[in-house]
Enzyme design. Structure first.
Site, PDB file in Angstrom:
ATOM      1  N   GLY A 152      -4.442  -2.078   7.069  1.00 34.49           N
ATOM      2  CA  GLY A 152      -4.534  -1.296   5.832  1.00 34.49           C
ATOM      3  C   GLY A 152      -5.802  -0.476   5.767  1.00 34.49           C
ATOM      4  N   ALA A 153      -6.257  -0.001   6.914  1.00 36.21           N
ATOM      5  CA  ALA A 153      -7.603   0.576   7.030  1.00 36.21           C
ATOM      6  C   ALA A 153      -7.743   1.965   6.427  1.00 36.21           C
ATOM      7  CB  ALA A 153      -8.030   0.599   8.501  1.00 36.21           C
TER       8      ALA A 153
ATOM      9  N   GLY B 167      -6.224   2.602   3.363  1.00 37.36           N
ATOM     10  CA  GLY B 167      -5.844   2.423   1.967  1.00 37.36           C
ATOM     11  C   GLY B 167      -7.019   2.489   1.008  1.00 37.36           C
ATOM     12  N   ASP B 168      -6.691   2.421  -0.269  1.00 43.98           N
ATOM     13  CA  ASP B 168      -7.700   2.539  -1.318  1.00 43.98           C
ATOM     14  C   ASP B 168      -8.700   1.391  -1.274  1.00 43.98           C
ATOM     15  OD1 ASP B 168      -8.545   4.019  -3.804  1.00 43.98           O
ATOM     16  OD2 ASP B 168      -8.170   2.050  -4.693  1.00 43.98           O
TER      17      ASP B 168
ATOM     18  N   LYS C 104      -4.734  -5.348 -20.007  1.00 48.05           N
ATOM     19  CA  LYS C 104      -5.113  -3.966 -19.719  1.00 48.05           C
ATOM     20  C   LYS C 104      -5.214  -3.188 -21.029  1.00 48.05           C
ATOM     21  CE  LYS C 104      -3.481  -3.371 -14.989  1.00 48.05           C
ATOM     22  NZ  LYS C 104      -4.843  -3.031 -14.499  1.00 48.05           N
TER      23      LYS C 104
ATOM     24  N   HIS D  40      -7.438 -15.174 -10.263  1.00 48.55           N
ATOM     25  CA  HIS D  40      -8.818 -15.085 -10.728  1.00 48.55           C
ATOM     26  C   HIS D  40      -9.120 -16.071 -11.866  1.00 48.55           C
ATOM     27  CE1 HIS D  40      -8.741 -11.704  -8.177  1.00 48.55           C
ATOM     28  NE2 HIS D  40      -8.396 -10.793  -9.056  1.00 48.55           N
TER      29      HIS D  40
ATOM     30  N   ASP E  59       3.132   0.739  12.816  1.00 47.69           N
ATOM     31  CA  ASP E  59       4.126   0.390  11.803  1.00 47.69           C
ATOM     32  C   ASP E  59       4.285  -1.120  11.894  1.00 47.69           C
ATOM     33  OD1 ASP E  59       6.340  -0.205  10.285  1.00 47.69           O
ATOM     34  OD2 ASP E  59       7.577   1.426  11.047  1.00 47.69           O
TER      35      ASP E  59
ATOM     36  N   ASP F  37      -9.754 -14.471  -2.598  1.00 46.66           N
ATOM     37  CA  ASP F  37      -9.802 -14.142  -4.028  1.00 46.66           C
ATOM     38  C   ASP F  37     -11.194 -13.563  -4.254  1.00 46.66           C
ATOM     39  OD1 ASP F  37     -10.184 -14.082  -6.804  1.00 46.66           O
ATOM     40  OD2 ASP F  37      -8.807 -15.737  -7.130  1.00 46.66           O
ATOM     41  N   HIS F  38     -11.268 -12.237  -4.451  1.00 50.61           N
ATOM     42  CA  HIS F  38     -12.586 -11.592  -4.424  1.00 50.61           C
ATOM     43  C   HIS F  38     -13.488 -12.071  -5.562  1.00 50.61           C
ATOM     44  CE1 HIS F  38     -10.740  -8.729  -7.326  1.00 50.61           C
ATOM     45  NE2 HIS F  38     -11.969  -8.596  -7.761  1.00 50.61           N
TER      46      HIS F  38
ATOM     47  N   ARG G 240      -0.523   2.930   9.164  1.00 42.06           N
ATOM     48  CA  ARG G 240       0.602   3.765   9.594  1.00 42.06           C
ATOM     49  C   ARG G 240       0.162   5.189   9.940  1.00 42.06           C
ATOM     50  NH1 ARG G 240       5.952   1.904   7.959  1.00 42.06           N
ATOM     51  NH2 ARG G 240       6.598   4.090   8.026  1.00 42.06           N
TER      52      ARG G 240
ATOM     53  N   ASP H 266      -0.737 -11.194 -11.886  1.00 40.62           N
ATOM     54  CA  ASP H 266      -1.791 -10.357 -11.328  1.00 40.62           C
ATOM     55  C   ASP H 266      -3.178 -10.957 -11.523  1.00 40.62           C
ATOM     56  OD1 ASP H 266      -2.830  -7.937 -10.134  1.00 40.62           O
ATOM     57  OD2 ASP H 266      -3.465  -7.336 -12.137  1.00 40.62           O
TER      58      ASP H 266
END
Length: 487
Positions: free
Chosen positions: A13-14, A16-17, A335, A237, A90, A174-175, A47, A232
């Site tokens: 995923g290098a 990605g966001d 949110k 968390h 892929d 889990d950050h 990808r 989520d």
């Protein structure tokens, strides 16, 4: 602990966001401070059709956008980018993994894999890695959430991962556990003697955990619509924070002792029955409103379709063991809330008798507030005497005792959570990563809540963006004579 650093890192995923915002700046920070092993090479994969030079150019742009100005150093950035190679892949097609393995090269010196993919890709990715020798004894893997959407799917993912990586080489991320203030919970509890005698049902009236976001969907619409606030934020968390507050003192600060005690907490969570669900949970979905002085759309308008997904949840939870019997844990996340805030508020029981009754004003119970973001501090609210001659009696007022981590450690650079977690993955320290039995116990409790919602046909109540959620969340605590810590 004994550290066992690897010589190579493979980053899925290098492009990605998450990679651009967090992983690349974190790895650069470790590189600039000389904390990455000498000679560590990083293979990036995604990808996108790029070559080494193309990826380095993208990575340089990401660092230019997301690094603080005082951390930018052209020479350091250049030497950091020299560590990188890139291989397009892929992940769903097994025939692409041979080229990836050739790009990574010999892994006898150790390889750490950081895997951030959709849950549907976990099984083919593990099969692909295993088929080309990238899952042997010298290889460990870090897994970014989501790790399933319920207990059954989580077990499927864990079983798939276990085919290539046993538990001692699996690092579930889990950050929140990498945040400095979260680790200060352990220092506060177990590095100071005066809290432990009252850190139980005899001394604590209630615990509140809030993770409030001011933002809406942003670019996470497809994921969030299938997840909702409970999956989520609460499943990972919030429950991890609850465990750090509620756990028994570990014998040592190591991967087994700490995670053993957290797992006991999760197994002690009282399941939410269908009969209880309407009384101990509240769900909401934000409608139009205003945040930070700007008019914003509601969830349905942002999504572009009707939805019954909850963007807010509040829960009254109990840990059924000797230490916490009868103490409510109020959990809340949402949110488009009134403000961005992550904190834990621990309200102690009032003094058993007030000698100031009728003269000094109302005594307030002591409250310990551990703020995780946006500021980082620990604050203890205590009663103190107001200055004066006291001719009409002593007057008391609640005042804060503050420990500002930013101020007290002003000379020390604050680390991004991912810096710590990536370094621990590279060096092989599992203490701040989540074990399989923890994840599955968390999902079991979450599933009981969702089953209760289904049995009762629960639909989220609307709340205006920029508020603290639906009115039912206020009633959830006030029925017990408790008020949310919203100051």
């Amino acid at each position: 602990m004994q550290r066992n650093p690897v010589g190579k890192l493979l980053l899925f995923g290098a492009t990605g966001d998450l990679a651009r915002r967090m992983l690349l700046p974190s790895l650069y920070g470790l590189h600039a401070d000389g904390l990455l092993p000498d000679g560590l090479t990083i293979t990036a994969t995604a990808r996108s059709e790029l070559d080494d030079a193309g990826y380095r150019e993208m990575a340089q742009a990401a660092l230019g956008e997301f690094l603080p100005d005082d951390r930018k150093d052209d020479a350091q950035i250049a030497s950091f980018l020299d560590r990188f190679g890139y291989q397009s892949l892929d992940a769903s097609r097994i025939d692409g993994y041979r080229a990836l393995a050739d790009k990574v090269g010999d892994v006898s010196g150790g390889l750490a894999i950081y895997l951030s993919t959709a849950p549907s890709l976990f099984e083919p990715t593990i099969e692909g890695l295993t088929s080309v020798g990238l899952a042997g004894e010298t290889v460990r893997i870090g897994l970014e959430k989501p790790l399933g959407y319920d207990l059954a799917s989580s077990r499927e993912i864990n079983d798939a991962v276990a085919k290539g990586f046993p538990e001692e080489r699996t690092f579930r991320i889990d950050h929140y556990l990498g945040k400095e203030t979260v680790q200060n919970i352990l220092a506060l509890r177990f590095g100071n003697s005066f809290f432990e005698p009252v850190w139980n049902a005899r001394g604590i009236d209630n615990v509140q955990i809030t993770i409030a976001e001011a933002v809406g969907l942003e670019d996470r619409a497809s994921y969030y619509e299938g997840a909702g606030a409970l999956r989520d934020m609460v499943q990972n968390h919030i429950l991890q924070l609850l465990a750090l507050i509620a756990m028994e003192p570990p014998a040592r600060f190591d991967k087994d002792a700490v995670r053993d005690e957290k797992a006991k907490v999760f197994r002690s969570l009282r399941p939410v029955t269908p009969e209880e669900a309407p009384h101990v949970t509240v769900t909401g979905q934000y409608g139009p409103g205003a945040t930070n002085g700007k008019i914003v759309k509601g969830y349905v308008e942002e999504l572009g379709q009707q939805s019954a997904t909850e963007t807010f949840v509040a829960i009254k939870a109990h840990v059924d063991n000797w230490r916490w019997e009868g103490v409510p844990f109020y959990l809340r996340t949402g949110k488009r809330m009134a403000t961005r805030r992550s904190e834990i508020a621990i309200q102690f029981k009032p003094v058993p008798h007030s000698m100031f009754s009728g003269r000094g004003g109302m005594l307030q119970p002591n409250t310990l507030v551990i703020r995780l973001q946006p500021e980082e501090y620990i604050q203890l609210q205590v009663m103190a005497k107001e200055p004066g001659l006291d001719r009409e009696g002593i007057r008391l007022r609640e005042v804060p005792l503050n420990l500002s981590l930013d101020a007290e450690f002003a000379g020390t650079r604050r680390r991004i959570a991912y810096e710590r977690l990536l370094l621990d993955l590279i060096e092989g320290d599992q203490t701040l990563f989540v074990r399989r039995d923890e994840v599955e116990a968390q999902w079991s409790w979450i599933d009981s809540i969702r089953a209760g919602w289904a049995a009762n046909g629960t639909k989220p109540k609307s709340y205006a963006a920029g508020t603290w959620g639906p009115s039912g969340a206020i009633a959830l605590t006030e029925r017990d004579g408790v008020t949310w810590q919203d100051d």
